[in-house]
Write a protein that holds these residues in place. Structure first.
Motif, short mmCIF file in Angstrom:
data_model
loop_
_atom_site.label_atom_id
_atom_site.label_comp_id
_atom_site.label_asym_id
_atom_site.label_seq_id
_atom_site.Cartn_x
_atom_site.Cartn_y
_atom_site.Cartn_z
N PHE A 123 -56.54 87.66 33.42
CA PHE A 123 -57.70 87.16 34.16
C PHE A 123 -58.17 85.83 33.58
O PHE A 123 -58.47 84.88 34.31
N ALA A 124 -58.23 85.77 32.24
CA ALA A 124 -58.70 84.54 31.59
C ALA A 124 -57.76 83.38 31.90
O ALA A 124 -58.21 82.24 32.12
N SER B 203 -47.99 74.67 32.96
CA SER B 203 -49.15 74.47 32.09
C SER B 203 -48.92 75.11 30.71
O SER B 203 -48.24 76.12 30.58
N TYR B 204 -49.53 74.51 29.69
CA TYR B 204 -49.27 74.92 28.32
C TYR B 204 -50.56 75.29 27.59
O TYR B 204 -50.71 76.39 27.06
N VAL B 205 -51.51 74.35 27.65
CA VAL B 205 -52.74 74.54 26.87
C VAL B 205 -53.53 75.75 27.35
O VAL B 205 -53.91 76.62 26.56
N THR B 206 -53.75 75.84 28.67
CA THR B 206 -54.62 76.89 29.21
C THR B 206 -54.09 78.30 28.93
O THR B 206 -54.82 79.12 28.36
N PRO B 207 -52.84 78.61 29.31
CA PRO B 207 -52.38 79.97 29.03
C PRO B 207 -52.31 80.26 27.54
O PRO B 207 -52.57 81.38 27.11
N ASP B 208 -51.99 79.24 26.73
CA ASP B 208 -51.87 79.46 25.30
C ASP B 208 -53.21 79.77 24.67
O ASP B 208 -53.34 80.70 23.87
N LEU B 209 -54.25 79.04 25.06
CA LEU B 209 -55.56 79.20 24.43
C LEU B 209 -56.35 80.35 25.02
O LEU B 209 -57.12 81.00 24.33
N MET C 72 -46.29 81.75 29.19
CA MET C 72 -45.70 81.06 30.34
C MET C 72 -44.57 80.17 29.85
O MET C 72 -44.33 80.03 28.65
N ILE C 73 -43.88 79.55 30.79
CA ILE C 73 -42.66 78.81 30.46
C ILE C 73 -42.90 77.76 29.38
O ILE C 73 -42.11 77.62 28.45
#
Lengths: 372, 288
Positions: free
Chosen positions: B157-158, B227-233, B241-242
C-alpha cells in the motif's frame, strides 16, 4: 395553424455581468407562441437575445423567470436530453471521432432504437439531405456545406417535435446559402416539422419564415409574417433592420380624419395615414418610405399625378448604375432620400441625370408615419 | 536567417543539421544499449564482471528466478497507472471547468507544486508520515479509531501510495491539455441528441480526450515500472521492484551480465507501451 407548439410566457434570462456588480438581462420578458408546423424565425442583431432564447428552448440555459411550454408541457426542470427538440448548431458541432453515419445514429442509439432500424433510418436521413455516399467518412473530410447537411440529418433523424436552428447557414458562402434556403424551406414544408430558426440575416428570415420575431435588446419588437414586417414595421428599428428605408423627420401640421398633413420642411407638405396609436399635434414624427416604392420622374415631362399619390420636388445628387437597378440620391429640402428604380429597359437607365430637378412620387399607403 | 543557413535548408544539405543529434544518439544511447545487450549474453566473472563464453543463462534466470519481482513491478506500475487515471481524470475535469482564469491557474499550480521539492526529500517525508510512530498512526490513535499502531510503512500500500503521489501530475497535465482543447459544445450536442451525463461522458468526452489519457498512462507507467527510490524507501522488502534488483546486481560483487539481461527485459517492457503510444498517435495524425 392552430396548435401551439412552443409557448414562451414572460421569459427572462439574466447573466452575471462582466463587472462584478449585478446582472445583465440577455432576454427581458418575452412572450410568444409558435404554432405546429410553422417556420418561425427569430431575427435580430448580435446580442439581441435570440440565441439565448433558442438555448432556453433547447434546455441549455434555464430561464431566470417565466415559463417555456413545449407541446403543452412546462419545461421547468426538464434537462436538455429529455426535451422533444433537436438542434442544428452554428458550425454544426459534429462529433469528430465518429463517422458521418455514427453521428447521425447517435440520437437513435440514445433512444435505444434497435441497431438495424437505427442504421436504416440514419441512411434515410442522409438520403433526405442528399448525402447518400458519405456515411463512412469522418466529418472533417467533408466540405462546409456537406457538414451542414449532416448536422441537419443528425437532428431530423430523431423526428423532433421542434427543430431548433442556430444560424445554421452562417458559415456558408452566399451562393450555397441561397441554395440551402430553398432546400431547408422545401424540407420543412415536406416534413411538417416546426422549425425555430435564429438568424441575423434578414434575407434568410424573409425568404424562409412563415412568421418572424424581430428582436433587439432582449425584447421582441414585432412579430408577423415577412410581408407584414416589411410593409408595416411598427418602429424605426424594425423598418431600418429589415430592408432599406428612408427616414424623413417631419412635423404633424393638421389631421384630416384618419390621415394627417405633415411638413417635411417649410415648402413641402404631404398627406399620410396616421398610426393607430395616439399622436398629438405638433409632435415630431418620422416618415418612412422604402427606396423601391419611390417613383422618380423628370420635373418637366412627368405624367399627371394619379389619385392617391403624393409628390415632392427634389434635386438629384449622385446617380448609380448597378445593373438591375438605378440608385438615385435625391435632396428634398434638408433631407437626403435614396431612390431605387428597376431598369426594366435599357433606355430607362439614363433618363435622369445628376443635378436634374425631379419629382418623387409614392402611393400614399406606401409611406408610414412612425412616432419618434 | 543567415545566408549560408538558408542555402543549407533549401538544398539537400539541411540533412547535415541533424548530424549532431544523430552523433549524440549513437554515442550515448544506441551504442550503450548495444553494449549492454552484448554483456547480457556473457558469463559472470570475478567481482561480477562479464567474461566469455556467451550464454543464455542470464535470460532464463531473469524469468525463472526474478520473474516474481518483474511481475510485481508490472503489477505495481499497472495499479499506479489505474489509480492515477481514476484520480487524475476528475482532477483535470475539475480544473477545466473552473470559470475564471485565476481559479484554473491556482488549481494547476497546486498540481505541480510537489515538483518544487526533491523526490528523495518528499519520499522521506512520507516515511515520517507512515511510520509506526508517524503522524498518521498518532492521529488515528488519538482519535481512538485504532488501538495499536498499524503497519503502513513497508507495505505494498505504501509503495502504491508513494508512486501515485509522485506520478499523479504526469497523469493530470496531459489529460488537462486534452480537455482544454475540448469544446464543451460537444457535450451540449450529445445532450441535445438525448444523451444523459453518463452517455455524454462515455461516447463523447472520453473518446475526445483519449489522446491525453493515453499520454498520461504512458507517462505514469514507464517511470513507475522503473522506479527505485519510492519502492525502496516506502516498501522495504515488500516493495521489491526491478530497479532495486538491478541495483543489487550491478553494485558490489553483483552480477553484471545478469543485471544487463534484467535491464534489457525492462527496456522491452517500456518500449512496447511507448510503441503503442506512438503508433496510436500516428494513426490519429494521419486522420487529421
Amino acid at each position: 395553424m392552430s396548435d401551439v407548439k412552443v409557448r414562451l410566457v414572460n421569459v427572462v434570462k439574466e447573466f452575471p455581468s462582466q463587472e462584478k456588480s449585478g446582472q445583465t438581462r440577455a432576454v427581458d420578458g418575452i412572450s410568444f407562441d409558435i404554432y405546429d408546423g410553422e417556420f418561425f424565425a427569430m431575427l435580430g442583431p448580435s446580442g439581441c437575445g435570440k440565441t439565448t432564447t433558442l438555448r432556453m428552448i433547447a434546455g441549455f440555459e434555464q430561464p431566470t423567470s417565466g415559463e417555456i411550454i413545449l407541446d403543452g408541457v412546462p419545461m421547468q426542470g426538464v434537462p436538455a436530453f429529455q426535451r422533444p427538440v433537436n438542434t442544428v448548431f452554428q458550425d454544426y458541432v459534429l462529433f469528430p471521432h465518429m463517422t458521418v453515419l455514427q453521428n447521425v445514429m447517435f440520437g437513435l442509439q440514445m433512444a435505444k432504437v434497435p441497431q438495424a432500424e437505427a442504421r436504416r433510418r440514419a441512411q434515410d436521413a442522409l438520403d433526405l439531405v442528399r448525402l447518400p455516399k458519405v456515411a463512412e467518412r469522418k466529418p472533417r473530410e467533408l466540405s462546409g456545406g456537406q457538414q451542414q447537411r449532416v448536422a441537419l440529418a443528425r437532428a431530423l433523424v430523431n423526428r423532433p417535435s421542434v427543430l431548433l436552428l442556430d444560424e445554421p447557414l452562417g458559415a456558408l458562402d452566399l451562393k450555397l446559402r441561397r441554395e440551402m434556403q430553398v432546400e431547408l424551406k422545401a424540407m420543412q414544408t415536406e416534413l411538417g416539422i416546426t422549425f425555430v430558426y435564429v438568424t441575423h440575416d434578414q434575407e434568410e428570415a424573409l425568404t424562409m419564415a412563415d412568421r418572424i420575431a424581430v428582436m433587439a435588446g432582449g425584447h421582441v419588437l414585432q412579430i408577423g409574417t415577412p410581408s407584414a414586417i416589411y410593409e408595416t414595421p411598427n418602429s424605426r428599428f424594425v423598418a431600418d433592420f429589415i430592408g432599406e428605408t428612408n427616414f424623413l423627420e417631419a412635423q404633424l401640421v393638421r389631421r384630416q380624419g384618419a390621415e394627417g398633413i405633415v411638413a417635411l420642411d417649410d415648402d413641402t407638405q404631404v398627406r399620410v395615414a396616421l398610426p393607430e396609436r395616439g399622436i398629438s399635434d405638433d409632435q415630431l414624427v418620422t416618415l418612412a418610405i422604402r427606396p423601391e416604392r419611390l417613383v422618380i420622374q423628370p420635373y418637366n415631362s412627368a405624367p399627371p399625378l394619379p389619385d392617391g399619390w403624393e409628390e415632392v420636388v427634389g434635386h438629384v445628387g449622385q446617380v448609380q448604375y448597378i445593373g438591375t437597378d438605378m440608385r438615385y440620391y435625391v435632396r428634398i429640402g434638408g433631407h437626403h432620400v435614396r431612390v431605387r428604380a428597376q431598369n426594366a429597359t435599357a433606355a430607362t437607365a439614363h433618363l435622369i441625370r445628376e443635378r436634374e430637378v425631379v419629382r418623387l412620387r409614392w402611393q400614399r399607403d406606401n409611406a408610414r408615419l412612425l412616432i419618434q | 536567417m543567415a545566408l549560408w543557413l538558408r542555402g543549407l535548408v533549401r538544398g539537400r544539405g539541411y540533412a547535415l543539421l541533424s548530424v549532431p543529434a544523430v552523433v549524440w544518439l549513437v554515442l550515448f544511447f544506441i551504442a550503450p544499449v548495444i553494449i549492454v545487450l552484448g554483456i547480457s549474453f556473457m558469463s559472470r566473472g570475478t567481482g561480477g564482471l562479464p567474461v566469455l563464453p556467451l550464454t543464455l543463462d542470464n535470460y532464463s534466470r531473469t524469468f525463472n528466478v526474478f520473474g516474481g519481482v518483474i511481475g510485481q513491478s508490472v503489477r505495481f506500475a499497472l495499479i499506479t497507472t489505474i489509480v492515477c487515471l481514476l484520480l487524475g481524470y476528475p482532477m483535470a475535469y475539475f480544473i477545466k471547468t473552473r470559470r475564471t482564469r485565476w481559479a484554473k491557474g491556482v488549481a494547476l499550480f497546486l498540481v505541480v507544486l510537489p515538483f518544487w521539492t526533491n523526490l528523495l526529500i518528499r519520499t522521506y517525508a512520507w516515511r515520517f508520515l507512515l511510520a509506526r510512530e508517524g503522524l498518521i498512526n498518532s492521529l488515528l490513535l488519538e482519535l481512538r479509531l485504532i488501538d495499536a499502531p498499524i503497519q503502513i510503512l513497508n507495505t505494498e500500500f505504501a509503495v502504491i501510495l508513494g508512486l501515485v503521489y509522485g506520478m499523479l501530475p504526469f497523469m493530470v497535465l496531459p489529460i488537462y491539455a486534452s480537455m482544454e482543447r475540448f469544446d464543451f459544445r460537444y457535450i451540449e450536442a450529445a445532450q441535445d441528441l438525448g444523451a444523459g451525463a453518463w452517455a455524454a461522458f462515455w461516447r463523447v468526452l472520453l473518446p475526445m480526450t483519449l489522446p491525453g489519457v493515453i499520454a498520461g498512462c504512458v507517462l505514469v507507467f514507464v517511470p513507475s515500472i522503473g522506479s527505485y527510490v519510492t519502492p525502496d524507501l516506502l516498501g522495504g522488502n515488500r516493495g521489491l521492484m526491478i530497479a532495486t534488483l538491478l541495483a543489487s546486481q550491478l553494485t558490489g560483487s553483483g552480477n553484471m551480465p545478469q543485471g544487463a539481461a534484467i535491464s534489457m527485459v525492462l527496456l522491452a517492457m517500456i518500449v512496447v507501451p511507448l510503441a503503442v503510444y506512438v503508433w496510436t498517435g500516428r494513426k490519429e495524425g494521419q486522420r487529421g
